[in-house]
Write an enzyme that holds these catalytic residues in place. Structure first.
Site, PDB file in Angstrom:
ATOM      1  N   GLU A 440       0.824  -1.222   0.000  1.00 28.15           N
ATOM      2  CA  GLU A 440       0.000   0.000   0.000  1.00 28.15           C
ATOM      3  C   GLU A 440       0.853   1.265   0.000  1.00 28.15           C
ATOM      4  O   GLU A 440       0.591   2.224   0.717  1.00 28.15           O
ATOM      5  CB  GLU A 440      -0.974   0.004   1.194  1.00 28.15           C
ATOM      6  CG  GLU A 440      -2.002  -1.115   1.083  1.00 28.15           C
ATOM      7  CD  GLU A 440      -3.182  -0.950   2.036  1.00 28.15           C
ATOM      8  OE1 GLU A 440      -3.383   0.146   2.553  1.00 28.15           O
ATOM      9  OE2 GLU A 440      -3.897  -1.941   2.231  1.00 28.15           O
TER      10      GLU A 440
HETATM   11  C1  FAD Z   1       2.970  -9.215   0.430  1.00 21.63           C
HETATM   12  C2  FAD Z   1       2.566  -8.233  -0.611  1.00 21.63           C
HETATM   13  C3  FAD Z   1       1.227  -8.057  -0.900  1.00 21.63           C
HETATM   14  C4  FAD Z   1       0.838  -7.184  -1.916  1.00 21.63           C
HETATM   15  N1  FAD Z   1      -0.488  -7.093  -2.286  1.00 21.63           N
HETATM   16  C5  FAD Z   1      -0.815  -6.409  -3.407  1.00 21.63           C
HETATM   17  C6  FAD Z   1      -2.145  -6.454  -3.938  1.00 21.63           C
HETATM   18  O1  FAD Z   1      -3.028  -7.090  -3.368  1.00 21.63           O
HETATM   19  N2  FAD Z   1      -2.414  -5.800  -5.092  1.00 21.63           N
HETATM   20  C7  FAD Z   1      -1.449  -5.071  -5.738  1.00 21.63           C
HETATM   21  O2  FAD Z   1      -1.733  -4.513  -6.782  1.00 21.63           O
HETATM   22  N3  FAD Z   1      -0.179  -4.977  -5.248  1.00 21.63           N
HETATM   23  C8  FAD Z   1       0.156  -5.638  -4.119  1.00 21.63           C
HETATM   24  N4  FAD Z   1       1.448  -5.578  -3.623  1.00 21.63           N
HETATM   25  C9  FAD Z   1       2.419  -4.747  -4.295  1.00 21.63           C
HETATM   26  C10 FAD Z   1       2.927  -3.579  -3.470  1.00 21.63           C
HETATM   27  O3  FAD Z   1       1.972  -2.563  -3.464  1.00 21.63           O
HETATM   28  C11 FAD Z   1       4.276  -3.182  -4.090  1.00 21.63           C
HETATM   29  O4  FAD Z   1       5.187  -4.148  -3.650  1.00 21.63           O
HETATM   30  C12 FAD Z   1       4.721  -1.817  -3.689  1.00 21.63           C
HETATM   31  O5  FAD Z   1       3.930  -0.862  -4.324  1.00 21.63           O
HETATM   32  C13 FAD Z   1       6.201  -1.558  -4.027  1.00 21.63           C
HETATM   33  O6  FAD Z   1       6.521  -1.983  -5.311  1.00 21.63           O
HETATM   34  P1  FAD Z   1       7.848  -2.897  -5.530  1.00 21.63           P
HETATM   35  O7  FAD Z   1       7.767  -4.014  -4.555  1.00 21.63           O
HETATM   36  O8  FAD Z   1       7.920  -3.237  -6.956  1.00 21.63           O
HETATM   37  O9  FAD Z   1       9.060  -1.984  -5.097  1.00 21.63           O
HETATM   38  P2  FAD Z   1       9.782  -0.886  -5.997  1.00 21.63           P
HETATM   39  O10 FAD Z   1       8.776  -0.019  -6.634  1.00 21.63           O
HETATM   40  O11 FAD Z   1      10.789  -1.559  -6.844  1.00 21.63           O
HETATM   41  O12 FAD Z   1      10.499  -0.035  -4.873  1.00 21.63           O
HETATM   42  C14 FAD Z   1      11.722  -0.447  -4.258  1.00 21.63           C
HETATM   43  C15 FAD Z   1      12.085   0.587  -3.203  1.00 21.63           C
HETATM   44  O13 FAD Z   1      12.266   1.860  -3.815  1.00 21.63           O
HETATM   45  C16 FAD Z   1      11.535   2.853  -3.110  1.00 21.63           C
HETATM   46  N5  FAD Z   1      11.175   3.915  -4.040  1.00 21.63           N
HETATM   47  C17 FAD Z   1      10.590   3.808  -5.254  1.00 21.63           C
HETATM   48  N6  FAD Z   1      10.449   5.011  -5.813  1.00 21.63           N
HETATM   49  C18 FAD Z   1      10.941   5.919  -4.938  1.00 21.63           C
HETATM   50  C19 FAD Z   1      11.072   7.332  -4.925  1.00 21.63           C
HETATM   51  N7  FAD Z   1      10.657   8.107  -5.915  1.00 21.63           N
HETATM   52  N8  FAD Z   1      11.645   7.924  -3.858  1.00 21.63           N
HETATM   53  C20 FAD Z   1      12.069   7.169  -2.824  1.00 21.63           C
HETATM   54  N9  FAD Z   1      11.977   5.849  -2.785  1.00 21.63           N
HETATM   55  C21 FAD Z   1      11.408   5.220  -3.818  1.00 21.63           C
HETATM   56  C22 FAD Z   1      10.347   2.111  -2.517  1.00 21.63           C
HETATM   57  O14 FAD Z   1       9.861   2.790  -1.373  1.00 21.63           O
HETATM   58  C23 FAD Z   1      10.993   0.775  -2.161  1.00 21.63           C
HETATM   59  O15 FAD Z   1      11.593   0.879  -0.894  1.00 21.63           O
HETATM   60  C24 FAD Z   1       1.825  -6.426  -2.598  1.00 21.63           C
HETATM   61  C25 FAD Z   1       3.186  -6.580  -2.264  1.00 21.63           C
HETATM   62  C26 FAD Z   1       3.557  -7.476  -1.293  1.00 21.63           C
HETATM   63  C27 FAD Z   1       5.019  -7.633  -0.995  1.00 21.63           C
END
Ligand code: FAD
Length: 747
Positions: A440
């Site tokens: 989220e």
């Molecule tokens: C257990 C679990 C359940 C989930 N459930 C759902 C679901 O039901 N439906 C759904 O659609 N998604 C779901 N997600 C997805 C979740 O919303 C994403 O994992 C999340 O949005 C982050 O995306 P990413 O994991 O690809 O990380 P990335 O986007 O690759 O980010 C990696 C890191 O970079 C940081 N970052 C990125 N951009 C910036 C910036 N501009 N400035 C500073 N820091 C930054 C982030 O904070 C993070 O720490 C789920 C994820 C998990 C792990």
């Protein structure tokens, strides 16, 4: 009149030109995110002069009788049915009877209105239910929570057509349909709007009839409940190359309902998120066809998906993860306080050592704060607000504090919490932490970009109107709009500067505060820091303009100050709503002193790193003329907070209210009982210590203790031995368990 025209032409016009060249326009997605939700207490803090009476007049979040009955009935029963250890290490799923019970008792329809067959509970009741389940099992809480937060249920309640609501909501409420929401893909995580999943408007056949519809291709991952979902709320980019809808080819992000039994849907594989056993996995669709009527809200909502999503998140983020975090706070306070009382080393309960007291106090203080802020947020939501900035603050800081309290709980428990097995009641909370941090809106992104980055624009009294005026294409209109707001802003900024200066130099001694008894002085400091925050924000906008968006470090620090002001408002409100409980005062003092220390620390960092050095010096002169004076809770407060959770008392009961304890075989129940026995036998131990007699039998023979007291000591010792025991396994048992799934290509 003439003066106004002269002001507009001679002063406003050049400022407008300057601002137009310096400030980038809002992108469509930024604009939509800003439009989603509303502002509330965040806007009051942003004025620099919050009206505390308004805060105190907000009716406290409360349960109805029906909601309370549900919490003490079906929720308690559900908790008793869950075996987290088996779920984690053997079945990797809730048991079939738990799934059945969740459906039958309408846990998936907590927020669905009664007229559609749901429970129709308040946001606070929803939060209380999730909080209680999470004190038993995070995986079960997530399973119950997702359909009630970002599942398509909420989107349908808010945006669905009548036909969609009439058909889907009753089926979601009683669990005939299991929902999941698919936004994230491999390419698009935090930058979800960059998704490549696509829907093409085209002609096709639906239930034997030719219709206009959408051909969908997607590949999502991390989707909670995805592997068992029967209905997906799918986010994709809609294109209309043949202009069947009329208008643009690229229609933008759209949300549609997709039944998972349609041809082309690939579903069922699972991820294992931090060893949690809630259902989560990837899913994909190849040329899946749905009619236009499957767009959530109908065809006229094509392209409005991003705004709908942001708007739903604006509420959901304020409830689900903060409730899990509040559960972690209360659970850690109960278990760690009790454990520190029953576990002795060096002939003393470990809770008597100052090093341990520091950690226990941090758990207790954070538990108090988290729950206060959660209740305040629920009160706002139940008043009909959708405060997006507050929801971001809550998601970010609640989950960060969950990490702090659970880490502290682990450290205080030592090896007891490290060793896995059915007797370890903390392991799963510990493993779940990264889930809360990441989902989220991942925390680093939320802190760096959203709390202040978006918060400043939407919660500031004038900034959004100015940005909108600057972005107006028609120059005459732009000048008129900008003129109307600019001079109000200038007046506000001057007042804020004077306020910040006066309150800084008087150390907040005369800053406004309600008559709040012992807590009055805290409000004065809050008023001081709110003025300093509003002033610093205005200076940052003035000197950095659109560049501020790229200064993530600065933005994050300003966001931390706003967040502390909000969280501390929650703690103050809690103290007031609970009738100014004297016993709880150390907890409130802990929250306030640690919050003030953080606020001053962030100001120091902002001053030291402000891009224009002279502006940094000026800020120091205005807001911290005597330097940093707050260093966190005193040792006395730390000791008092530690005592609250290591001894039975009313303050402890309030802190741990609604934690699931379970039947006599449950490890947490055994800990609770050992705690009770240890406390009850304390006077006997004291008597023995005073007489310098260690041997109970000798003590009895000398008439120092009775037979009954000796039996009491024995059963307390037995109970403690049972709690401090940890699990062990034979190599054969472990070999049986070690059946890793076959390796396969990662998604
Ligand atoms: C257990 C679990 C359940 C989930 N459930 C759902 C679901 O039901 N439906 C759904 O659609 N998604 C779901 N997600 C997805 C979740 O919303 C994403 O994992 C999340 O949005 C982050 O995306 P990413 O994991 O690809 O990380 P990335 O986007 O690759 O980010 C990696 C890191 O970079 C940081 N970052 C990125 N951009 C910036 C910036 N501009 N400035 C500073 N820091 C930054 C982030 O904070 C993070 O720490 C789920 C994820 C998990 C792990």
């Amino acid at each position: 009149m003439m003066l106004a025209t002269a002001r507009r032409e001679l002063l406003t016009r050049p400022v407008l030109s300057l601002v137009q060249s310096a400030m980038p326009r809002l992108s469509a997605t930024e604009s939509e995110a800003i439009d989603a939700g509303d502002t509330w207490w965040d806007a009051a803090l942003f004025t620099g002069n919050p009206d505390w009476d308004t805060l105190l007049a907000i009716p406290p979040a409360q349960l109805t009788d029906e909601e309370r009955t549900f919490l003490h009935g079906p929720v308690e029963t559900l908790c008793g049915m869950i075996d987290d250890w088996r779920m984690t290490w053997e079945t990797h799923d809730l048991s079939p009877d738990v799934w059945e019970y969740l459906k039958r008792e309408k846990f998936f329809g907590i927020i669905i209105p009664k007229k559609f067959g749901g429970l129709g509970f308040s946001n606070f009741a929803h939060s209380e239910i999730v909080r209680k389940i999470a004190t038993r099992s995070v995986s079960a809480a997530v399973t119950a929570m997702v359909p009630n937060s970002l599942g398509p249920g909420e989107l349908m309640i808010r945006f669905g057509t009548k036909a969609q609501q009439d058909y889907w909501l009753p089926r979601l409420a009683d669990g005939r349909e299991i929902p999941a929401f698919g936004l994230t893909s491999a390419q698009a995580g935090s930058d979800a709007a960059a998704m490549v999943d696509e829907g093409i408007v085209c002609k096709g056949e639906w239930q034997g009839r030719p219709v206009t519809g959408i051909r969908l291709n997607w590949h999502k991952r991390y989707i909670t409940l995805g592997p068992v979902a029967t209905i997906l709320g799918l986010a994709f980019k809609l294109r209309d190359p043949d202009r069947l809808l009329g208008g643009e080819e690229d229609r933008g992000i759209t949300l549609a309902l997709v039944s998972t039994d349609l041809p082309g849907v690939e579903i069922g594989r699972r991820h294992i998120p931090s060893m949690q056993s809630f259902q989560n996995g990837p899913n994909a669709g190849r040329d899946v066809f749905v009619p236009l009527d499957n767009i959530i809200g109908g065809p006229e909502r094509a392209g409005q998906g991003w705004q709908m999503l942001m708007s739903a998140l604006a509420a959901g983020r304020g409830i689900s993860l903060p409730s899990l975090s509040a559960a972690a706070g209360a659970f850690a306070a109960h278990t760690t306080g009790a454990y520190a009382r029953i576990r002795s080393q060096f002939n003393l309960p470990i809770g008597k050592f100052e090093g341990i007291q520091e950690r226990i106090a941090r758990i207790a203080g954070n538990a108090y704060l988290l729950d206060g802020a959660r209740r305040l947020t629920c009160a706002g939501l139940d008043q009909g607000h959708h405060p997006a900035v507050i929801a971001s603050i809550m998601k970010l800081h609640a989950t960060e504090r969950m990490r702090t309290v659970i880490n502290d709980a682990m450290d205080v428990h030592g090896g007891k919490a490290v060793i896995e097995g059915p007797n370890n009641y903390l392991g799963n909370h510990y493993r779940a932490i990264p889930v809360g941090i990441t989902v989220e809106g991942a925390n680093i992104l939320t802190r760096s970009l959203m709390v202040f980055g978006q918060g400043a624009i939407r919660s500031h009294p004038y900034l959004l109107d100015e940005i909108r005026a600057v972005g107006t294409d028609e120059r005459g209109q732009a000048l008129a709009d900008f003129d109307a707001v600019l001079w109000k802003h200038v007046g506000h900024a001057l007042k804020t500067a004077m306020r910040a200066f006066a309150r800084g130099w008087t150390a907040g001694l005369f800053a406004p505060a309600p008559n709040a008894g012992r807590a009055t002085r805290f409000y004065r400091q809050m008023s001081r820091y709110a003025a300093a925050f509003a002033f610093t924000s205005d200076i940052a906008f003035l000197t950095l303009g659109g560049e501020l968006k790229r200064c993530e470090l600065l933005s994050a620090r300003l966001g931390d100050i706003l967040s502390e002001l909000y969280l501390l408002s929650g703690a103050l409100k809690r103290w007031e709503d609970e009738g100014r409980q004297d016993e709880d005062f150390p907890l409130l003092a802990w929250c306030m002193e640690s919050g003030f220390a953080t606020i001053e620390q962030r100001f120091v960092e902002i001053i030291a790193n402000f891009p224009a050095r002279p502006v940094g010096w000026m800020l120091r002169l205005f807001i911290l003329p005597y330097g940093r004076r707050r260093h966190g809770p005193s040792d006395r407060i730390i000791r008092q907070c530690a005592e609250i959770v290591t001894e039975p008392c009313a303050a402890r009961e309030r802190l741990i209210d609604n934690v699931f304890i379970g039947g006599p075989d449950e490890p947490v129940a055994q800990l609770t009982e050992a705690f009770r026995l240890m406390v009850d036998t304390q006077p006997i131990h004291d008597r023995l210590r005073k007489a310098k007699v260690k041997d109970w039998k000798a003590a009895r023979d000398r008439g120092l203790i009775s037979d009954a007291e000796m039996a009491q000591l024995a059963s307390a010792d037995e109970a403690v031995a049972q709690v401090i025991a940890v699990d062990d396994f034979s190599p054969e048992e472990l070999a049986d368990r070690a059946k890793p799934p076959l390796a396969h290509a990662a998604e």
